[in-house]
Design a protein around this motif. Structure first.
Motif, short mmCIF file in Angstrom:
data_model
loop_
_atom_site.label_atom_id
_atom_site.label_comp_id
_atom_site.label_asym_id
_atom_site.label_seq_id
_atom_site.Cartn_x
_atom_site.Cartn_y
_atom_site.Cartn_z
N SER A 97 12.13 -9.63 15.81
CA SER A 97 12.51 -8.22 16.03
C SER A 97 13.97 -7.95 15.67
O SER A 97 14.24 -7.06 14.87
N PRO A 98 14.94 -8.68 16.22
CA PRO A 98 16.33 -8.42 15.81
C PRO A 98 16.60 -8.80 14.37
O PRO A 98 17.40 -8.15 13.68
N MET A 99 15.96 -9.86 13.88
CA MET A 99 16.17 -10.27 12.49
C MET A 99 15.65 -9.22 11.52
O MET A 99 16.32 -8.83 10.56
N VAL A 105 17.51 -18.16 7.71
CA VAL A 105 17.18 -18.48 6.32
C VAL A 105 16.32 -17.37 5.71
O VAL A 105 16.54 -16.94 4.57
N GLN A 106 15.35 -16.88 6.46
CA GLN A 106 14.48 -15.82 5.96
C GLN A 106 15.26 -14.54 5.69
O GLN A 106 14.98 -13.83 4.72
N ALA A 107 16.23 -14.24 6.54
CA ALA A 107 17.02 -13.03 6.36
C ALA A 107 17.86 -13.10 5.08
O ALA A 107 17.93 -12.13 4.31
N THR A 125 17.97 -12.26 -1.97
CA THR A 125 17.72 -12.84 -3.29
C THR A 125 16.32 -12.49 -3.80
O THR A 125 16.11 -12.36 -5.01
N SER A 126 15.36 -12.32 -2.90
CA SER A 126 14.03 -11.88 -3.32
C SER A 126 14.09 -10.48 -3.90
O SER A 126 13.38 -10.16 -4.87
N SER A 127 14.94 -9.62 -3.34
CA SER A 127 15.11 -8.27 -3.88
C SER A 127 15.70 -8.32 -5.28
O SER A 127 15.35 -7.51 -6.14
#
Length: 502
Positions: free
Chosen positions: A272-274, A353-355, A360-362
């Protein structure tokens, strides 16, 4: 690259869907999106907390199993078409209408298929009691398909203020209906009905704000023009969604409903916060990066600044949550959820790491390399499935550690490949984060000492949590202010202070 001008007899209509962006526009878009994400994630977390207090871990696992199916089905209704609308330089009415009716037909098909296969899917997840919830949530496929093009047009034209209003309405209705029904004793149906009501409001709001309406045009030729990018984008997104649900599938099948409920509570506490931050940055950055895809220098600067804002918030939030996980879980959810503590401690660093990966995925998507995202998504799913299945013998903690291992190994490789598209080294991209990492480490030590010291004095978990969180916030704010990191200026701009001055 990746989105040349579309030739059409209706070419003039395409201009109404185009919009320019600049630094102030991106800041305003980030501000609006941040507000909607904060409220959306707060609403979801609030509903989860209420349900966790009213339901057992086994009951919560039933809800989680139903949501797994719903999330995957909803993702399938888009088939990458929203990304096409955002990424292409020009779009017109024929393309939009063709995509709309394609989405609608697909949504209806998936809705009917979900209803028909609800029983077998629930059994496959090891949660037969979830079948009624899965049938009800099938309506999300149709509701989502009706609003896909309108949401995409809001993002394409950088109308993030209106998009924020739509998302806030979704979160408000979802939370109000869900919590109200939970207190009324509706059990698992609180989350189901709340979700349906929120999606319906979101779709209706998007139609209200976007003047475009589908016309009776359907062109297979136009669909084929965008087919390659759309399919690759779809598969990358679908695999990302599947990977995000893969841990729940493994846990549901291998460890049972109670374990799934415990894991879901832990994951939502972390996500949720991430998501409030990373979803904001990835949503806005994709739209902004797509407009600057021929300007690598601007993309390099934008990627570093976007990651700085993400790290500024996500790093202390996730590390602080990991350090104070025991106190936070016991205070917020209660003693029956104590098994979620070690899971939170493992998943919180994974969320960092996911954040960072979301930025970079964008970049990769904005540069038209949806095929690369698809291949990486496939790698995550294949490796993740094997690792998490092997680690499930060690219970929830084993699955969590397996997921963490997959992210630690594969994420840097994906980042490096994404950054190669704009001529940037991974070390150059990550170097600005080092001061924030050191500051966050100091903050974590202060928070842990404050909570532990309060506990040694005989205080309960509530006071330990308050002491640790307060000390950590003060220490982090003081260090950030003292060192004057550039990311602070970007965060201020997003919040509007600098936008009004400049």
């Amino acid at each position: 690259m990746g989105g040349g001008q579309v030739t059409s007899t209706h070419e003039s209509s395409s201009t109404s869907f185009d919009a320019e962006s600049d630094a102030d526009g991106v800041a305003a878009a980030s501000r609006h999106t941040m507000l909607s994400q904060v409220l959306t994630q707060a609403s979801r977390l609030g509903v989860s907390i209420v349900l966790a207090r009213l339901l057992t871990p086994q009951d919560f696992g039933v809800v989680a199993a139903g949501m797994v199916v719903m999330v995957v089905a909803w993702q399938l209704t888009d088939l990458g078409t929203s990304a096409v609308v955002i990424q292409r330089e020009t779009v017109d009415d024929t393309l939009l209408s063709s995509l709309f009716f394609f989405n609608l037909l697909l949504g209806i098909f998936l809705g009917v298929l979900t209803v028909a296969l609800a029983g077998p899917m629930a059994n496959a997840l090891g949660q037969p009691a979830a079948a009624p919830a899965i049938r009800a949530l099938a309506a999300v496929s149709v509701l989502g398909a009706v609003g896909n093009m309108h949401h995409a047009l809001l993002r394409r034209t950088m109308q993030f203020g209106r998009l924020a209003t739509v998302n806030i309405a979704n979160a408000t209705v979802n939370g109000a209906v869900g919590i109200g029904l939970a207190f009324a004793g509706a059990g698992i149906w609180a989350l189901v009905v709340g979700t349906l009501a929120g999606v319906a409001v979101s779709t209706g709001g998007a139609w209200l704000y976007v003047a475009w309406r589908p016309s009776p045009r359907f062109s297979l030729r136009r669909l084929r023009e965008v087919g390659k990018f759309s399919i690759n984008c779809f598969w990358s997104s679908a695999l990302a969604v599947f990977f995000a649900q893969l841990d729940k599938v493994v846990i549901s099948r291998m460890l049972g409903g109670a374990a799934l409920g415990t894991y879901t509570v832990a994951q939502r506490t972390v996500s949720s916060p991430m998501n409030a931050v990373s979803a904001t940055v990835s949503t806005v950055s994709f739209s902004a990066f797509a407009r600057e895809q021929d300007n690598p220098e601007t993309l390099r600067s934008g990627a570093i600044r976007a990651t700085g804002v993400v790290a500024l918030v996500v790093l202390p939030a996730m590390v602080g949550l990991a350090v104070l996980a025991e106190q936070a879980v016991l205070v917020v959810y209660g003693a029956q959820w104590e098994a979620a503590v070690p899971v939170v401690q493992v998943l919180a660093p994974v969320a960092i790491v996911q954040a960072v990966l979301s930025v970079t995925s964008s970049v990769m998507l904005a540069m038209g390399r949806s095929d690369w995202l698809y291949r990486w998504g496939l790698a995550y799913c294949l490796v993740g499935a094997v690792v998490m299945l092997m680690c499930s013998r060690w219970g929830l903690l084993g699955v969590s550690l397996g997921l963490a291992g997959v992210m630690v190994v594969l994420a840097p490789l994906e980042m490096k490949m994404s950054l190669s598209l704009i001529g940037m080294r991974l070390s150059t991209y990550l170097r600005p984060m080092l001061p924030m990492v050191l500051i966050t480490a100091a903050m974590a030590a202060v928070a842990r000492l404050a909570a532990g010291g309060t506990g040694l004095l005989g205080a309960g978990v509530v006071l330990q949590l308050i002491a640790g969180a307060s000390a950590g916030v003060v220490a982090y704010a003081a260090l950030i202010w003292h060192f004057g990191l550039p990311a602070v200026d970007d965060a201020r701009r997003v919040l509007g202070r600098w936008a009004r001055r400049r």
